[in-house]
Design a protein around this motif. Structure first.
Motif, mmCIF file in Angstrom:
data_model
loop_
_atom_site.group_PDB
_atom_site.id
_atom_site.type_symbol
_atom_site.label_atom_id
_atom_site.label_comp_id
_atom_site.label_asym_id
_atom_site.label_seq_id
_atom_site.Cartn_x
_atom_site.Cartn_y
_atom_site.Cartn_z
ATOM 1 N N ILE A 106 -36.241 24.089 17.951
ATOM 2 C CA ILE A 106 -36.254 22.744 18.531
ATOM 3 C C ILE A 106 -35.705 21.796 17.474
ATOM 4 C CG2 ILE A 106 -37.658 20.879 19.499
ATOM 5 C CD1 ILE A 106 -39.921 22.886 19.812
ATOM 6 N N LEU A 107 -34.885 20.836 17.883
ATOM 7 C CA LEU A 107 -34.410 19.785 16.981
ATOM 8 C C LEU A 107 -34.583 18.435 17.644
ATOM 9 C CD1 LEU A 107 -30.958 21.135 15.723
ATOM 10 C CD2 LEU A 107 -33.119 21.105 14.487
ATOM 11 N N ILE A 108 -34.802 17.429 16.824
ATOM 12 C CA ILE A 108 -34.834 16.045 17.295
ATOM 13 C C ILE A 108 -33.760 15.284 16.529
ATOM 14 C CG2 ILE A 108 -36.202 13.939 17.491
ATOM 15 C CD1 ILE A 108 -38.706 15.683 17.352
ATOM 16 N N ASP A 109 -32.955 14.518 17.243
ATOM 17 C CA ASP A 109 -31.941 13.678 16.601
ATOM 18 C C ASP A 109 -32.663 12.676 15.701
ATOM 19 O OD1 ASP A 109 -30.166 11.407 16.155
ATOM 20 O OD2 ASP A 109 -28.897 12.218 17.741
ATOM 21 N N PRO A 110 -32.323 12.630 14.402
ATOM 22 C CA PRO A 110 -33.048 11.747 13.480
ATOM 23 C C PRO A 110 -32.792 10.262 13.710
ATOM 24 C CG PRO A 110 -31.214 12.788 12.363
ATOM 25 C CD PRO A 110 -31.291 13.407 13.722
ATOM 26 N N ILE A 111 -31.698 9.907 14.367
ATOM 27 C CA ILE A 111 -31.377 8.501 14.636
ATOM 28 C C ILE A 111 -31.788 8.103 16.048
ATOM 29 C CG2 ILE A 111 -29.529 6.778 14.684
ATOM 30 C CD1 ILE A 111 -30.025 8.042 11.901
ATOM 31 N N HIS A 112 -31.557 8.983 16.992
ATOM 32 C CA HIS A 112 -31.883 8.746 18.403
ATOM 33 C C HIS A 112 -32.842 9.839 18.864
ATOM 34 C CE1 HIS A 112 -28.656 5.829 18.444
ATOM 35 N NE2 HIS A 112 -27.864 6.745 17.921
ATOM 36 N N PRO A 113 -34.160 9.704 18.562
ATOM 37 C CA PRO A 113 -35.101 10.791 18.822
ATOM 38 C C PRO A 113 -35.342 11.087 20.298
ATOM 39 C CG PRO A 113 -36.245 8.879 17.951
ATOM 40 C CD PRO A 113 -34.778 8.588 17.869
ATOM 41 N N ASN A 114 -34.772 10.309 21.186
ATOM 42 C CA ASN A 114 -34.831 10.675 22.601
ATOM 43 C C ASN A 114 -33.983 11.922 22.862
ATOM 44 O OD1 ASN A 114 -32.784 8.522 22.008
ATOM 45 N ND2 ASN A 114 -32.019 9.172 24.017
ATOM 46 N N ASN A 115 -33.015 12.231 21.957
ATOM 47 C CA ASN A 115 -32.189 13.429 22.083
ATOM 48 C C ASN A 115 -32.925 14.618 21.477
ATOM 49 O OD1 ASN A 115 -30.000 12.060 23.261
ATOM 50 N ND2 ASN A 115 -29.213 11.490 21.256
ATOM 51 N N VAL A 116 -33.256 15.566 22.334
ATOM 52 C CA VAL A 116 -33.975 16.772 21.922
ATOM 53 C C VAL A 116 -33.085 17.972 22.220
ATOM 54 C CG1 VAL A 116 -36.019 18.201 22.349
ATOM 55 C CG2 VAL A 116 -36.212 15.713 22.357
ATOM 56 N N GLN A 166 -27.716 29.582 24.443
ATOM 57 C CA GLN A 166 -26.885 28.389 24.243
ATOM 58 C C GLN A 166 -27.788 27.298 23.675
ATOM 59 O OE1 GLN A 166 -23.611 28.557 24.800
ATOM 60 N NE2 GLN A 166 -23.841 30.614 25.643
ATOM 61 N N ILE A 167 -27.174 26.208 23.251
ATOM 62 C CA ILE A 167 -27.948 25.044 22.811
ATOM 63 C C ILE A 167 -27.957 24.047 23.956
ATOM 64 C CG2 ILE A 167 -28.102 23.121 21.188
ATOM 65 C CD1 ILE A 167 -26.767 24.955 19.130
ATOM 66 N N PHE A 168 -29.144 23.585 24.291
ATOM 67 C CA PHE A 168 -29.317 22.625 25.365
ATOM 68 C C PHE A 168 -29.803 21.302 24.792
ATOM 69 C CE2 PHE A 168 -29.449 26.691 27.345
ATOM 70 C CZ PHE A 168 -28.807 26.503 28.555
ATOM 71 N N LYS A 169 -29.295 20.215 25.345
ATOM 72 C CA LYS A 169 -29.647 18.871 24.891
ATOM 73 C C LYS A 169 -30.267 18.094 26.036
ATOM 74 C CE LYS A 169 -27.581 14.506 23.373
ATOM 75 N NZ LYS A 169 -26.305 13.823 23.079
ATOM 76 N N SER A 170 -31.382 17.437 25.732
ATOM 77 C CA SER A 170 -31.997 16.499 26.663
ATOM 78 C C SER A 170 -31.867 15.105 26.071
ATOM 79 C CB SER A 170 -33.483 16.808 26.855
ATOM 80 O OG SER A 170 -34.135 15.700 27.456
ATOM 81 N N PRO A 171 -31.299 14.151 26.802
ATOM 82 C CA PRO A 171 -31.234 12.774 26.301
ATOM 83 C C PRO A 171 -32.496 11.979 26.628
ATOM 84 C CG PRO A 171 -30.032 12.927 28.348
ATOM 85 C CD PRO A 171 -30.548 14.310 28.048
ATOM 86 N N ASN A 172 -33.531 12.679 27.151
ATOM 87 C CA ASN A 172 -34.714 11.990 27.655
ATOM 88 C C ASN A 172 -35.999 12.664 27.161
ATOM 89 O OD1 ASN A 172 -36.220 10.162 29.089
ATOM 90 N ND2 ASN A 172 -36.012 11.242 31.038
ATOM 91 N N TYR A 173 -36.149 12.792 25.840
ATOM 92 C CA TYR A 173 -37.355 13.319 25.218
ATOM 93 C C TYR A 173 -37.780 14.678 25.767
ATOM 94 C CZ TYR A 173 -37.782 8.676 23.215
ATOM 95 O OH TYR A 173 -37.554 7.507 22.530
ATOM 96 N N GLY A 174 -36.825 15.494 26.162
ATOM 97 C CA GLY A 174 -37.140 16.834 26.629
ATOM 98 C C GLY A 174 -37.540 16.922 28.087
ATOM 99 N N ASP A 175 -37.238 15.913 28.882
ATOM 100 C CA ASP A 175 -37.512 16.005 30.315
ATOM 101 C C ASP A 175 -36.837 17.269 30.847
ATOM 102 O OD1 ASP A 175 -37.883 15.682 33.018
ATOM 103 O OD2 ASP A 175 -36.543 13.965 33.199
ATOM 104 N N VAL A 205 -35.600 18.418 33.535
ATOM 105 C CA VAL A 205 -34.415 18.365 34.404
ATOM 106 C C VAL A 205 -33.245 17.650 33.750
ATOM 107 C CG1 VAL A 205 -35.766 18.537 36.525
ATOM 108 C CG2 VAL A 205 -35.164 16.283 35.608
ATOM 109 N N SER A 206 -33.416 17.126 32.539
ATOM 110 C CA SER A 206 -32.350 16.344 31.904
ATOM 111 C C SER A 206 -31.478 17.152 30.941
ATOM 112 C CB SER A 206 -32.941 15.139 31.167
ATOM 113 O OG SER A 206 -33.687 15.551 30.032
ATOM 114 N N TYR A 207 -31.764 18.432 30.747
ATOM 115 C CA TYR A 207 -31.009 19.250 29.794
ATOM 116 C C TYR A 207 -29.638 19.633 30.327
ATOM 117 C CZ TYR A 207 -35.118 20.165 26.865
ATOM 118 O OH TYR A 207 -36.198 20.046 26.025
ATOM 119 N N SER A 208 -28.682 19.716 29.403
ATOM 120 C CA SER A 208 -27.378 20.302 29.710
ATOM 121 C C SER A 208 -26.920 21.079 28.478
ATOM 122 C CB SER A 208 -26.351 19.233 30.093
ATOM 123 O OG SER A 208 -26.184 18.314 29.038
ATOM 124 N N ALA A 209 -26.138 22.127 28.705
ATOM 125 C CA ALA A 209 -25.639 22.948 27.603
ATOM 126 C C ALA A 209 -24.593 22.167 26.817
ATOM 127 C CB ALA A 209 -25.038 24.243 28.130
#
Length: 186
Positions: free
Chosen positions: A72-82, A88-97, A99-103
């Motif tokens: 698991i990683l958290i963006d150090p500047i924009h921590p809403n990005n998980v 694959q690596i998946f990114k959520s722009p909404n604190y890990g919601d 349904v918000s992940y995309s590869a």
């Protein structure tokens, strides 16, 4: 957990992260991994310092199993990005919601990501290593070489294979990656 250590979850916990701007937001993964049942492990978030309840933040669109050690990683500047690692690596722009992940990667299928890191000085830079991310020993099938170490400098739009830059290692698992906080090249 105010004033000291506390028990937050049972089992074989693996990865833990704390939001860099809000110490009450915690993430963890554990190895609840069962290929036969389709359970691809647990990713959870607490919004109250680990006191519970824990919310599932596993990508709902990705039913495949993950490695026992799920990064698991958290963006150090924009921590809403998980970011979470499976095959694959998946990114959520909404604190890990869920349904918000995309590869944000398109690696060759066949293994799971074992470790990831994001640069604190330049969060556009990330590294990822698969299980057995270095060259196989003599006698192993050449196809095994798909499991590599990668780097992106553009938020995951492009990934470069950096396995050949790993000097002095053979068959090995990169269980952890650290990036110099002031120089993302180290």
């Amino acid at each position: 957990i105010s004033g000291g250590w506390g028990h937050i979850a049972g089992g074989d916990g693996m990865e833990c992260e704390i939001d860099p701007l809000n110490e009450n937001i915690l993430y963890y993964s554990d190895n609840q991994h069962d290929v036969n049942s389709g359970n691809n492990g647990v990713f959870s978030r607490s919004n109250n310092g680990g006191l519970g309840p824990w919310v599932n933040v596993k990508p709902s669109s990705h039913p495949y199993p993950a490695d026992l050690h799920k990064p698991i990683l958290i963006d150090p500047i924009h921590p809403n990005n998980v970011f979470v690692g499976y095959d694959q690596i998946f990114k959520s722009p909404n604190y890990g919601d869920p349904v918000s992940y995309s590869a944000i990667s398109s690696f060759v299928p066949g293994d799971n990501i074992q470790s990831m890191a994001i640069s604190k000085s330049n969060p556009h830079v990330m590294y990822a290593c698969f299980t057995h991310a270095t060259w196989p020993p003599a006698g192993f099938n050449e196809a095994y070489r798909i499991h590599r170490a990668y780097k992106t400098i553009d938020d995951g739009s492009n990934w470069a294979d950096i396995t050949h830059t790993l000097i002095g290692v053979d068959y090995s698992n990169a269980t952890s990656i650290e990036i110099d906080p002031f120089n993302h090249e180290i």
